[in-house]
Design a protein around this motif. Structure first.
Motif, PDB file in Angstrom:
ATOM      1  N   LEU A  53     -17.055 -60.578  21.390  1.00 54.51           N
ATOM      2  CA  LEU A  53     -15.859 -61.151  20.759  1.00 54.51           C
ATOM      3  C   LEU A  53     -15.276 -62.422  21.117  1.00 54.51           C
ATOM      4  N   PRO A  54     -14.390 -62.710  19.850  1.00 51.46           N
ATOM      5  CA  PRO A  54     -13.243 -63.568  20.655  1.00 51.46           C
ATOM      6  C   PRO A  54     -11.949 -63.150  21.287  1.00 51.46           C
ATOM      7  N   GLY A  55     -11.498 -64.331  21.965  1.00 50.44           N
ATOM      8  CA  GLY A  55     -10.924 -64.087  23.152  1.00 50.44           C
ATOM      9  C   GLY A  55      -9.397 -63.476  21.794  1.00 50.44           C
ATOM     10  N   LEU A  56      -8.815 -62.230  22.356  1.00 47.65           N
ATOM     11  CA  LEU A  56      -7.289 -61.970  21.424  1.00 47.65           C
ATOM     12  C   LEU A  56      -6.436 -62.509  21.035  1.00 47.65           C
ATOM     13  N   VAL A  57      -6.120 -62.730  20.205  1.00 45.70           N
ATOM     14  CA  VAL A  57      -4.204 -63.248  20.533  1.00 45.70           C
ATOM     15  C   VAL A  57      -3.166 -62.525  20.266  1.00 45.70           C
ATOM     16  N   ASP A  58      -2.716 -62.315  21.217  1.00 46.63           N
ATOM     17  CA  ASP A  58      -1.346 -61.870  21.109  1.00 46.63           C
ATOM     18  C   ASP A  58      -0.195 -61.855  20.796  1.00 46.63           C
ATOM     19  N   THR A  59       1.069 -61.989  19.925  1.00 49.04           N
ATOM     20  CA  THR A  59       2.164 -62.555  19.447  1.00 49.04           C
ATOM     21  C   THR A  59       3.193 -62.292  20.012  1.00 49.04           C
ATOM     22  N   HIS A  60       2.912 -61.103  21.175  1.00 49.21           N
ATOM     23  CA  HIS A  60       4.300 -60.565  21.608  1.00 49.21           C
ATOM     24  C   HIS A  60       4.278 -59.850  22.050  1.00 49.21           C
ATOM     25  N   LEU A 292      -2.962 -50.751   7.474  1.00 55.53           N
ATOM     26  CA  LEU A 292      -3.778 -51.589   8.638  1.00 55.53           C
ATOM     27  C   LEU A 292      -4.741 -51.893   7.555  1.00 55.53           C
ATOM     28  N   ALA A 293      -5.793 -50.666   6.314  1.00 52.79           N
ATOM     29  CA  ALA A 293      -6.587 -50.901   6.240  1.00 52.79           C
ATOM     30  C   ALA A 293      -6.886 -51.510   4.887  1.00 52.79           C
ATOM     31  N   ASP A 294      -5.600 -51.373   4.170  1.00 56.23           N
ATOM     32  CA  ASP A 294      -5.695 -52.297   2.782  1.00 56.23           C
ATOM     33  C   ASP A 294      -4.865 -53.518   3.098  1.00 56.23           C
ATOM     34  N   GLY A 295      -4.189 -53.985   4.469  1.00 60.40           N
ATOM     35  CA  GLY A 295      -4.176 -54.671   4.992  1.00 60.40           C
ATOM     36  C   GLY A 295      -2.671 -55.236   4.798  1.00 60.40           C
ATOM     37  N   LEU A 296      -2.402 -54.846   3.939  1.00 57.92           N
ATOM     38  CA  LEU A 296      -0.612 -54.744   3.797  1.00 57.92           C
ATOM     39  C   LEU A 296       0.477 -55.171   5.749  1.00 57.92           C
ATOM     40  N   ILE A 297      -0.122 -53.812   6.555  1.00 59.63           N
ATOM     41  CA  ILE A 297      -0.094 -54.524   7.534  1.00 59.63           C
ATOM     42  C   ILE A 297      -1.178 -55.072   8.336  1.00 59.63           C
ATOM     43  N   THR A 298      -0.384 -57.243   8.761  1.00 62.61           N
ATOM     44  CA  THR A 298      -1.597 -57.573   8.815  1.00 62.61           C
ATOM     45  C   THR A 298      -2.179 -57.774  10.558  1.00 62.61           C
ATOM     46  N   CYS A 299      -1.330 -57.244  11.721  1.00 59.53           N
ATOM     47  CA  CYS A 299      -2.255 -57.501  12.817  1.00 59.53           C
ATOM     48  C   CYS A 299      -0.927 -56.330  13.846  1.00 59.53           C
ATOM     49  N   VAL A 300      -2.035 -56.308  14.553  1.00 59.30           N
ATOM     50  CA  VAL A 300      -1.889 -55.240  15.518  1.00 59.30           C
ATOM     51  C   VAL A 300      -1.624 -56.295  17.459  1.00 59.30           C
ATOM     52  N   VAL A 301      -0.395 -55.774  17.486  1.00 58.10           N
ATOM     53  CA  VAL A 301       0.165 -56.495  18.909  1.00 58.10           C
ATOM     54  C   VAL A 301       0.633 -55.536  19.875  1.00 58.10           C
ATOM     55  N   ARG A 357      -6.134 -62.281  12.897  1.00 62.29           N
ATOM     56  CA  ARG A 357      -4.959 -62.623  11.655  1.00 62.29           C
ATOM     57  C   ARG A 357      -3.332 -62.518  12.976  1.00 62.29           C
ATOM     58  N   PRO A 358      -3.126 -61.984  14.282  1.00 60.55           N
ATOM     59  CA  PRO A 358      -1.983 -63.085  14.753  1.00 60.55           C
ATOM     60  C   PRO A 358      -2.192 -64.162  15.523  1.00 60.55           C
ATOM     61  N   ALA A 359      -3.497 -65.449  15.196  1.00 57.84           N
ATOM     62  CA  ALA A 359      -4.047 -66.296  15.325  1.00 57.84           C
ATOM     63  C   ALA A 359      -3.209 -66.743  14.000  1.00 57.84           C
ATOM     64  N   ASP A 360      -3.459 -66.473  12.652  1.00 55.08           N
ATOM     65  CA  ASP A 360      -2.845 -66.877  11.494  1.00 55.08           C
ATOM     66  C   ASP A 360      -1.815 -67.154  11.061  1.00 55.08           C
ATOM     67  N   LEU A 361      -1.336 -65.715  12.230  1.00 52.27           N
ATOM     68  CA  LEU A 361       0.156 -65.592  11.300  1.00 52.27           C
ATOM     69  C   LEU A 361       1.117 -66.944  12.529  1.00 52.27           C
ATOM     70  N   GLY A 366      -7.551 -72.807  15.584  1.00 50.90           N
ATOM     71  CA  GLY A 366      -8.627 -72.709  16.670  1.00 50.90           C
ATOM     72  C   GLY A 366      -8.989 -71.515  17.589  1.00 50.90           C
ATOM     73  N   LYS A 367      -7.997 -70.333  17.487  1.00 53.61           N
ATOM     74  CA  LYS A 367      -7.812 -69.706  18.067  1.00 53.61           C
ATOM     75  C   LYS A 367      -8.489 -67.933  17.573  1.00 53.61           C
TER      76      LYS A 367
END
Length: 436
Positions: A53-60, A292-301, A357-361, A366-367
């Motif tokens: 996996l790529p390393g996870l990004v936790d924005t919270h 989450l499935a339909d993309g309305l919620i984008t991230c899980v942190v 998606r957290p990286a995009d947020l 590069g993450k």
């Protein structure tokens, strides 16, 4: 000659799951080849069928240092993150002392974190009443945006803003604003009680619904981006969907505890389950999964928000008196994977929610992805292995978690930060600043 090649028959890339060899030079992914490609490397790691996996990004994440380091600290929080496959965290502006509400406070926090970090760390700033004039300089210093509370934060040095004050902050700087959305007019004083239902009734879904509506309208008027933090109530989802359709730049996240824990099953006195907004019922969680499935919620942190056992009032089990926060930065990946797999989601879905998606947020190109040019933040993950959570074996500072004793699926075998395995022996984490 590559510094490192990591091979897996099950690498999760932006193109999906593929058999691949990921080649690394100088901490950066420089090439992705077929799994069995002959590649000269100083270190060649063959994971076989273990997932890469790529390393996870936790924005919270609330690290709380300096000032409340007995609750958590950079050394313990980032070690826990790495053990859970998280290679980037963004620290919240509270509950440290001083809170990160001006550039001088950011420098104090960075000084406290220097030499302590096992993973890369960025910082949020805070928007509180009266500090709008400080926000441009704090933004220029590299914070990823600004957090505000619409209700009491729980600590006096980080007071909440009203709609007018949030609007003033948004007009002061063109930045991402992340909002704790609970409306104080819809909250009720919680009576002393060891019954979770009594606490839950003090923070009804209406409080989130009203506050999300306020945050959206303020962002609409100011023309700014707004992100709804730790959404627990599905009742606010139609508001977010409607605003997005109308062109408001609004996004939302949720957390493992809102997706996997059920208010109806929380035992009396189990204050390790207390958080704000609160854990709600299973039907509500089903709606969050659908979003989450339909993309309305984008991230899980994680919203990792630990404290000492004493502050959780484990002696009395009084939900009203206990600190509200869930400690879970090390456990988010297996908690989510255990439930996601049971619901028919794939590891690619989990990577999207918890890495890319957290990286995009946060604007971290590069993450959060296995791609040429990205940092070689990688995770060897065994999705079929199971374990029982032992709170005392976790790396975060205090052994308090609502997941204690639960059987989870998915074990992190190795975490690499920019191509080097994180073992706890060295602290090679870097400070991150906003890239755009």
């Amino acid at each position: 000659m590559f510094d490192l090649v990591v091979r897996s028959r099950r690498a999760i890339t932006p193109e999906g799951q593929v058999a691949a060899s990921v080649a690394v030079v100088g901490g950066t992914i420089v090439a992705i080849h077929p799994y069995d490609a002959e590649l000269p490397a100083v270190n060649d790691v063959d994971l076989a069928d273990t997932v890469l996996l790529p390393g996870l990004v936790d924005t919270h994440v609330h690290v709380n240092e300096p000032g409340r380091t007995e609750w958590e600290g950079f050394a313990s929080a980032t070690r826990a993150a790495a053990a859970g496959g998280v290679t980037t965290i963004i620290d919240m502006p509270l509950n440290s002392l001083p809170p990160t509400v001006d550039a001088a406070a950011l420098r104090v926090k960075q000084a406290a974190a220097t030499g302590q970090c096992h993973v890369d760390v960025g910082f949020w700033g805070g928007a509180i009443p009266g500090n709008a004039a400080d926000l441009p300089a704090l933004h220029a210093a590299g914070v990823f945006g600004f957090k505000s509370f619409l209700a009491d934060s729980g600590v006096p040095e980080f007071p909440p803003v009203d709609a007018a004050q949030l609007g003033a902050a948004m007009r002061a700087v063109d930045a991402l604003f992340v909002v704790h959305a609970e409306d104080p007019d819809h909250l009720h004083d919680a009576a002393s009680s060891a019954t979770y239902a009594d606490f839950l009734s003090s923070r009804p879904a209406d409080a989130e619904h009203a506050a999300v509506a306020t945050a959206i309208e303020v962002a609409r008027a100011a023309g700014r981006r707004v992100h709804i933090l730790h959404l627990s109530s599905a009742s606010a989802l139609p508001l977010i969907a409607k605003a997005k359709a109308e062109g408001v730049r609004v996004t939302a996240e949720t957390c493992p505890h809102y997706l996997t824990l059920d208010a109806g099953l929380i035992p009396d006195g189990a204050t390790e389950f207390k958080c704000c907004p609160p854990i709600r019922d299973a039907a509500n969680a089903d709606l969050l999964w659908a979003a989450l499935a339909d993309g309305l919620i984008t991230c899980v942190v994680s919203d990792h928000s630990p404290c000492t056992p004493e502050l959780k009032r484990q002696d009395t089990g009084d939900f009203a008196a206990a600190w509200g926060g869930i400690a879970s930065v090390q456990l988010g990946l297996p908690v989510i994977w255990t439930s996601a797999q049971a619901r028919g989601f794939s590891l690619a879905d989990v990577v999207s929610w918890m890495a890319s998606r957290p990286a995009d947020l946060a604007g971290l190109a590069g993450k959060g992805r296995i791609a040429v040019g990205a940092d070689a933040d990688l995770v060897a993950f065994d999705p079929d292995a199971e374990f029982v959570v032992d709170a005392h074996a976790l790396h975060h500072k205090n052994p308090v978690t609502p997941y204690a004793g639960k059987t989870l699926r998915g074990v992190v075998r190795t975490t690499w930060l920019r191509g080097s395995p994180v073992t706890g022996a060295e602290k090679a984490g870097r400070f991150l600043t906003r890239e755009n």
